[in-house]
Design an enzyme around this catalytic site. Sequence first.
Site, mmCIF file in Angstrom:
data_model
loop_
_atom_site.group_PDB
_atom_site.id
_atom_site.type_symbol
_atom_site.label_atom_id
_atom_site.label_comp_id
_atom_site.label_asym_id
_atom_site.label_seq_id
_atom_site.Cartn_x
_atom_site.Cartn_y
_atom_site.Cartn_z
ATOM 1 N N LYS A 123 53.124 36.671 38.217
ATOM 2 C CA LYS A 123 51.825 38.452 37.492
ATOM 3 C C LYS A 123 51.825 37.877 36.169
ATOM 4 O O LYS A 123 53.031 37.232 36.013
ATOM 5 C CB LYS A 123 52.995 39.168 38.031
ATOM 6 C CG LYS A 123 51.642 40.695 37.944
ATOM 7 C CD LYS A 123 51.443 40.590 38.798
ATOM 8 C CE LYS A 123 50.755 42.170 39.295
ATOM 9 N NZ LYS A 123 49.983 41.910 40.796
HETATM 10 P P1 NAD Z 1 42.525 50.072 39.757
HETATM 11 O O1 NAD Z 1 42.512 49.881 37.840
HETATM 12 O O2 NAD Z 1 41.147 49.633 40.261
HETATM 13 O O3 NAD Z 1 42.971 51.651 39.946
HETATM 14 C C1 NAD Z 1 44.318 52.145 39.163
HETATM 15 C C2 NAD Z 1 43.709 53.426 39.386
HETATM 16 O O4 NAD Z 1 45.082 54.539 39.691
HETATM 17 C C3 NAD Z 1 43.218 53.752 38.233
HETATM 18 O O5 NAD Z 1 41.987 55.099 39.168
HETATM 19 C C4 NAD Z 1 43.269 55.039 37.493
HETATM 20 O O6 NAD Z 1 42.308 56.051 36.940
HETATM 21 C C5 NAD Z 1 44.815 55.727 38.493
HETATM 22 N N1 NAD Z 1 45.682 55.922 37.610
HETATM 23 C C6 NAD Z 1 46.307 55.633 36.545
HETATM 24 N N2 NAD Z 1 47.572 56.047 36.219
HETATM 25 C C7 NAD Z 1 47.557 56.966 37.221
HETATM 26 C C8 NAD Z 1 48.715 58.591 37.381
HETATM 27 N N3 NAD Z 1 49.088 58.550 36.301
HETATM 28 N N4 NAD Z 1 48.223 59.088 38.013
HETATM 29 C C9 NAD Z 1 46.689 59.115 38.855
HETATM 30 N N5 NAD Z 1 46.274 58.259 39.025
HETATM 31 C C10 NAD Z 1 46.509 57.080 38.393
HETATM 32 O O7 NAD Z 1 43.873 49.193 40.426
HETATM 33 P P2 NAD Z 1 43.872 48.826 41.345
HETATM 34 O O8 NAD Z 1 43.700 46.995 41.756
HETATM 35 O O9 NAD Z 1 43.623 49.717 42.269
HETATM 36 O O10 NAD Z 1 45.934 48.744 41.925
HETATM 37 C C11 NAD Z 1 46.284 50.052 42.182
HETATM 38 C C12 NAD Z 1 47.708 49.833 42.289
HETATM 39 O O11 NAD Z 1 47.532 48.803 43.281
HETATM 40 C C13 NAD Z 1 48.903 48.656 41.114
HETATM 41 O O12 NAD Z 1 49.882 49.323 42.206
HETATM 42 C C14 NAD Z 1 48.181 47.234 42.019
HETATM 43 O O13 NAD Z 1 49.722 46.652 41.602
HETATM 44 C C15 NAD Z 1 47.932 47.622 43.156
HETATM 45 N N6 NAD Z 1 47.670 46.255 44.242
HETATM 46 C C16 NAD Z 1 46.147 46.184 44.261
HETATM 47 C C17 NAD Z 1 45.270 44.949 44.317
HETATM 48 C C18 NAD Z 1 43.908 45.013 44.192
HETATM 49 O O14 NAD Z 1 43.825 43.665 44.716
HETATM 50 N N7 NAD Z 1 43.672 44.937 43.366
HETATM 51 C C19 NAD Z 1 45.941 44.039 44.948
HETATM 52 C C20 NAD Z 1 47.507 44.448 45.179
HETATM 53 C C21 NAD Z 1 48.309 45.354 44.889
#
Ligand code: NAD
Length: 431
Positions: free
Chosen positions: A119
């Site tokens: 990571k």
């Molecule tokens: P992203 O940046 O696309 O979206 C994150 C979202 O969370 C945004 O809409 C943001 O406004 C919102 N957010 C941030 N702080 C917040 C809060 N305090 N309350 C409510 N909403 C809040 O990110 P993502 O890629 O969708 O990742 C989200 C989660 O999924 C993370 O934990 C990430 O590690 C996990 N994840 C993502 C992927 C991927 O392929 N993108 C894969 C595995 C896990």
Amino acid sequence: MNYPLSAETLTLTAHAPQDAYSVALKNFDIAAESLNLSPDMRSQIMYPERVLTVNVPVRMDSGKIVRFEGYRVQHNTSRGPAKGGIRFHPDVSLNEVKALAMWMTWKTAIVNVPFGGGKGGVICNPKELSQTELERLARRYTAGILPLLGPARDIPAPDVYTNPQIMAWMMDTYSMMKADGYPVPGVVTGKPLATGGSVGRNEATGRGVFHCIESACEHLHVPVKGSKTVVQGFGNAGSVVASLLDSHQSLVIAVNDSRGGVYRPDGLDIPKLMMHKERTGSVVGFPGADPIAQEEMLALECDILIPAALENAITGENAHRVRTRIVAEAANGPVTPEADGILAANGVFLIPDVLCNAGGVTVSYFEWCQNEQHFYWDIHEVENRLERVMQRSFAEVLGIHTDRKVSMRLAANILGISRVAESTAVRGLFP
Ligand code: NAD
């Protein structure tokens, strides 16, 4: 079926750690105990193999130079190259990156793709940077972590507040510095299609969450059609799973993002909400919906609650108020160990992060395979393969959950950690 957590988990509840790395280490200990792993094996696979901190100086548009700090952690590479996303966020810390890297190790093993866990992250607020500043930051960070990168060594991907464009800049920087400018697409995944990305990668995490929810609903005899869903964090993962549930006639009654939330008891119009977020940058102000605060939203009565933002969304403080049948952890680490105990005691079925959001890394693996083979698949092939991997992995974790009478989180960790321990043992990586 829900089983009480092990005694070890319950002892955590008195002084529940909120630091993601302590949570990751504690959950490792519980699984290692359950697997009866030797102390030598535990110490071999518990700690990160490599930790790199880099200085990232960036010339801002104003001419001023600002120093950012970045990290790349390779937790374990016994089963394959380190794999894991890059996070650009003000709250990034080395401990958070170490925790996320460790979870990637178990995750890649659970879905049985030939990768290890890694990571990365940079402490920054991309919302305050211009595109040109963001590009300079991404390129300089890539140059900093260059010694670790490579398609057979360490392969980043997008995470919170990073996206396919940032992956394209990272791929270009690596290709310029390490391959005389010849493209090396396999060094990152989650790239745009124009640079060797895979169809279906952008939606893969949300789609994988959806397959896990479908399997959980089948197991619990909860029909998806007519169910009520709440999504915390309407970003990449959250918006895709919301849209798939909506298209399978689940009512998505509330969602939020970092600026606020929206609620409509009869179900939000998700395609229109996605357009609204695209246009305005937030779900806030969506016509026909009421505003809702996060704590109120997490306490709404529903069938499926999806934390899809950051760590520590459901804690010992608010878990008592959660009223759902299923919690699907689209985010990494959104439920603290203390909250785990409370949810289990209240009969909530939890799909743990290392299984639930593994669709992203699964299609990252497909993307890397396509890059390495120079042969590209169509969307049906990607989606069908993803569905099979998620269904198989869910069934394997569920089997351990029911056979050993342990929580779904412990079952998933048992599966992932045992595979890593096995590869470590057969390679003879420890005395
Ligand atoms: P992203 O940046 O696309 O979206 C994150 C979202 O969370 C945004 O809409 C943001 O406004 C919102 N957010 C941030 N702080 C917040 C809060 N305090 N309350 C409510 N909403 C809040 O990110 P993502 O890629 O969708 O990742 C989200 C989660 O999924 C993370 O934990 C990430 O590690 C996990 N994840 C993502 C992927 C991927 O392929 N993108 C894969 C595995 C896990």
